[in-house]
Design a protein around this motif. Structure first.
Motif, PDB file in Angstrom:
ATOM      1  N   ALA A 164       0.856  -1.268   0.008  1.00 36.88           N
ATOM      2  CA  ALA A 164       0.014   0.016   0.081  1.00 36.88           C
ATOM      3  C   ALA A 164       1.013   1.142   0.062  1.00 36.88           C
ATOM      4  CB  ALA A 164      -0.946   0.017   1.068  1.00 36.88           C
ATOM      5  N   PHE A 165       1.933   1.229   0.730  1.00 39.87           N
ATOM      6  CA  PHE A 165       2.978   2.449   0.807  1.00 39.87           C
ATOM      7  C   PHE A 165       3.605   2.551  -0.593  1.00 39.87           C
ATOM      8  CE2 PHE A 165       6.905   4.448   1.545  1.00 39.87           C
ATOM      9  CZ  PHE A 165       6.742   5.315   2.831  1.00 39.87           C
ATOM     10  N   ILE A 166       3.828   1.394  -1.272  1.00 40.17           N
ATOM     11  CA  ILE A 166       4.589   1.554  -2.720  1.00 40.17           C
ATOM     12  C   ILE A 166       3.460   2.187  -3.493  1.00 40.17           C
ATOM     13  CG2 ILE A 166       5.209   0.228  -4.742  1.00 40.17           C
ATOM     14  CD1 ILE A 166       6.508  -1.676  -2.671  1.00 40.17           C
ATOM     15  N   THR A 207     -13.797  -4.504  15.498  1.00 35.51           N
ATOM     16  CA  THR A 207     -14.248  -5.520  15.329  1.00 35.51           C
ATOM     17  C   THR A 207     -13.971  -5.831  13.524  1.00 35.51           C
ATOM     18  OG1 THR A 207     -16.424  -4.547  14.993  1.00 35.51           O
ATOM     19  CG2 THR A 207     -15.945  -5.887  16.673  1.00 35.51           C
ATOM     20  N   SER A 208     -13.769  -4.758  12.870  1.00 31.66           N
ATOM     21  CA  SER A 208     -13.459  -4.852  11.469  1.00 31.66           C
ATOM     22  C   SER A 208     -12.085  -5.515  11.180  1.00 31.66           C
ATOM     23  CB  SER A 208     -13.690  -3.417  10.875  1.00 31.66           C
ATOM     24  OG  SER A 208     -14.935  -2.954  11.049  1.00 31.66           O
ATOM     25  N   PRO A 209     -11.714  -5.778  10.229  1.00 29.88           N
ATOM     26  CA  PRO A 209     -10.368  -6.251   9.840  1.00 29.88           C
ATOM     27  C   PRO A 209      -9.219  -5.066   9.891  1.00 29.88           C
ATOM     28  CG  PRO A 209     -11.905  -7.100   8.266  1.00 29.88           C
ATOM     29  CD  PRO A 209     -12.510  -6.235   8.912  1.00 29.88           C
ATOM     30  N   ASN A 210      -8.255  -5.274  10.690  1.00 30.27           N
ATOM     31  CA  ASN A 210      -7.358  -4.292  10.797  1.00 30.27           C
ATOM     32  C   ASN A 210      -6.635  -3.785   9.561  1.00 30.27           C
ATOM     33  OD1 ASN A 210      -7.509  -3.830  13.697  1.00 30.27           O
ATOM     34  ND2 ASN A 210      -6.423  -5.570  14.060  1.00 30.27           N
ATOM     35  N   MET A 211      -6.609  -4.876   8.500  1.00 33.20           N
ATOM     36  CA  MET A 211      -5.873  -4.514   7.401  1.00 33.20           C
ATOM     37  C   MET A 211      -6.535  -3.545   6.669  1.00 33.20           C
ATOM     38  SD  MET A 211      -3.516  -6.134   5.383  1.00 33.20           S
ATOM     39  CE  MET A 211      -3.630  -7.743   5.880  1.00 33.20           C
ATOM     40  N   MET A 212      -7.829  -3.222   6.775  1.00 30.06           N
ATOM     41  CA  MET A 212      -8.526  -2.046   6.157  1.00 30.06           C
ATOM     42  C   MET A 212      -8.212  -0.840   6.597  1.00 30.06           C
ATOM     43  SD  MET A 212     -12.513  -3.256   6.535  1.00 30.06           S
ATOM     44  CE  MET A 212     -12.880  -1.661   6.306  1.00 30.06           C
ATOM     45  N   VAL A 213      -7.643  -0.637   7.772  1.00 31.08           N
ATOM     46  CA  VAL A 213      -7.134   0.558   8.359  1.00 31.08           C
ATOM     47  C   VAL A 213      -5.609   0.665   8.203  1.00 31.08           C
ATOM     48  CG1 VAL A 213      -6.635   1.696  10.561  1.00 31.08           C
ATOM     49  CG2 VAL A 213      -8.806   0.555  10.172  1.00 31.08           C
ATOM     50  N   THR A 214      -4.648  -0.473   8.281  1.00 28.11           N
ATOM     51  CA  THR A 214      -3.360  -0.083   8.122  1.00 28.11           C
ATOM     52  C   THR A 214      -3.043   0.132   6.654  1.00 28.11           C
ATOM     53  OG1 THR A 214      -3.096  -2.615   7.890  1.00 28.11           O
ATOM     54  CG2 THR A 214      -2.846  -1.627   9.978  1.00 28.11           C
ATOM     55  N   VAL A 215      -3.838  -0.501   5.831  1.00 28.22           N
ATOM     56  CA  VAL A 215      -3.524  -0.060   4.156  1.00 28.22           C
ATOM     57  C   VAL A 215      -3.814   1.181   3.944  1.00 28.22           C
ATOM     58  CG1 VAL A 215      -4.495  -0.715   1.903  1.00 28.22           C
ATOM     59  CG2 VAL A 215      -3.709  -2.512   3.425  1.00 28.22           C
ATOM     60  N   ALA A 216      -5.099   1.726   4.515  1.00 31.17           N
ATOM     61  CA  ALA A 216      -5.426   3.059   4.253  1.00 31.17           C
ATOM     62  C   ALA A 216      -4.359   4.109   4.898  1.00 31.17           C
ATOM     63  CB  ALA A 216      -6.742   3.375   4.750  1.00 31.17           C
ATOM     64  N   ILE A 217      -3.949   3.746   5.960  1.00 27.10           N
ATOM     65  CA  ILE A 217      -2.960   4.946   6.550  1.00 27.10           C
ATOM     66  C   ILE A 217      -1.839   4.689   5.921  1.00 27.10           C
ATOM     67  CG2 ILE A 217      -1.644   5.257   8.712  1.00 27.10           C
ATOM     68  CD1 ILE A 217      -4.147   4.655  10.245  1.00 27.10           C
ATOM     69  N   SER A 218      -1.222   3.332   5.427  1.00 28.29           N
ATOM     70  CA  SER A 218       0.053   3.202   4.731  1.00 28.29           C
ATOM     71  C   SER A 218       0.100   4.043   3.573  1.00 28.29           C
ATOM     72  CB  SER A 218       0.357   1.857   4.557  1.00 28.29           C
ATOM     73  OG  SER A 218       0.768   1.337   5.733  1.00 28.29           O
ATOM     74  N   PHE A 219      -1.138   3.980   2.739  1.00 29.07           N
ATOM     75  CA  PHE A 219      -1.363   4.609   1.554  1.00 29.07           C
ATOM     76  C   PHE A 219      -1.228   6.331   1.657  1.00 29.07           C
ATOM     77  CE2 PHE A 219      -4.147   6.792  -1.527  1.00 29.07           C
ATOM     78  CZ  PHE A 219      -3.741   6.520  -2.638  1.00 29.07           C
ATOM     79  N   VAL A 220      -1.811   6.982   2.538  1.00 24.80           N
ATOM     80  CA  VAL A 220      -1.670   8.209   2.916  1.00 24.80           C
ATOM     81  C   VAL A 220      -0.459   8.843   3.514  1.00 24.80           C
ATOM     82  CG1 VAL A 220      -4.321   8.514   2.853  1.00 24.80           C
ATOM     83  CG2 VAL A 220      -3.086   8.061   5.079  1.00 24.80           C
ATOM     84  N   ALA A 221       0.273   7.847   4.158  1.00 24.91           N
ATOM     85  CA  ALA A 221       1.359   8.077   5.032  1.00 24.91           C
ATOM     86  C   ALA A 221       2.507   8.236   3.649  1.00 24.91           C
ATOM     87  CB  ALA A 221       1.876   7.229   5.926  1.00 24.91           C
ATOM     88  N   ALA A 222       2.412   7.365   2.589  1.00 26.70           N
ATOM     89  CA  ALA A 222       3.193   7.317   1.764  1.00 26.70           C
ATOM     90  C   ALA A 222       3.208   8.478   0.922  1.00 26.70           C
ATOM     91  CB  ALA A 222       2.913   6.304   0.766  1.00 26.70           C
TER      92      ALA A 222
END
Length: 224
Positions: free
Chosen positions: A63-65, A107-122
């Protein structure tokens, strides 16, 4: 220039430290910004044969890439017609994404959050690259720590006041990142998922900083 100012650098560094602490403490022990940490953790899991866990660390890296690629597209001169103010547009995008994340429960998959944050952080990392003319990083501290130490050494050994000022600037960024990490860890533990809205408030302050600086420049031109 506002995009290279110490004030903006401090605000973005606070957000950088905050988001890493937020995802690590509250979203599955994954770093949103520090992809070095994710790669190391991915390697550890792969070495242990825990391939499912290894993938969890690989996805934010990907997601960062993608975020870096998107940032490069946004910065193209041809995109200026569609997005004339790249820096503010990036901050507004980050605000919108983080605001939505505050509604996503544990309760939602953490992947949704980490991917979104990695994207905007990049995207943030790729667009805001300079601090008063010198390269720096708003989402990690290693390079900034090297720069502050190097500038301090030059300042002491050569009596170079310019390096002394840069050492102070980089030290302020480093301390701001640490403060953001402390704040993110504490608030995530006490408030939960909605702690990310504190980062949203800080980013709104960053957008306001652009507007106030713009008004100052306009006033200065009028006086001249």
């Amino acid at each position: 220039m506002t995009s290279e100012s110490v004030e903006l650098g401090i605000l973005l560094a606070i957000v950088g430290g905050f988001l890493d602490a937020y995802t690590f403490v509250g979203r599955g022990g994954v770093f949103a910004n520090a992809q070095t940490g994710n790669v190391v953790l991915m390697g550890i899991e792969a070495a242990a044969g825990e391939w499912e866990n290894a993938v969890l660390y690989a996805v934010p890296v990907l997601a960062f890439i993608v975020g870096v690629v998107v940032a490069e597209i946004i910065k193209k001169p041809s995109m200026r017609l569609l997005i004339p103010d790249t820096e503010r547009a990036v901050l507004i995008l980050e605000i919108a994404v983080l605001f939505i994340i505050g509604f996503i429960p544990y309760t939602s998959p953490n992947m949704m959050v980490t991917v979104a944050i990695s994207f905007v952080a990049a995207i943030q990392f790729s667009v805001f690259r300079k601090l008063v003319g010198s390269p720096y990083n708003t989402i990690a501290i290693t390079g900034n720590l090297r720069s502050s130490t190097q500038e301090a050494y030059i300042a002491v050994t050569r009596k170079d006041y310019k390096s002394a000022f840069q050492a102070v600037r980089f030290s302020m960024i480093n301390l701001s990142f640490l403060a953001g990490a402390i704040l993110g860890g504490l608030l995530t533990s006490f408030i939960g998922v909605k702690a990310v809205w504190i980062a949203v408030i800080i980013l709104i302050c960053s957008v306001i900083l652009f507007s106030t600086d713009e008004c100052k420049h306009k006033s200065a031109h009028v006086e001249i």
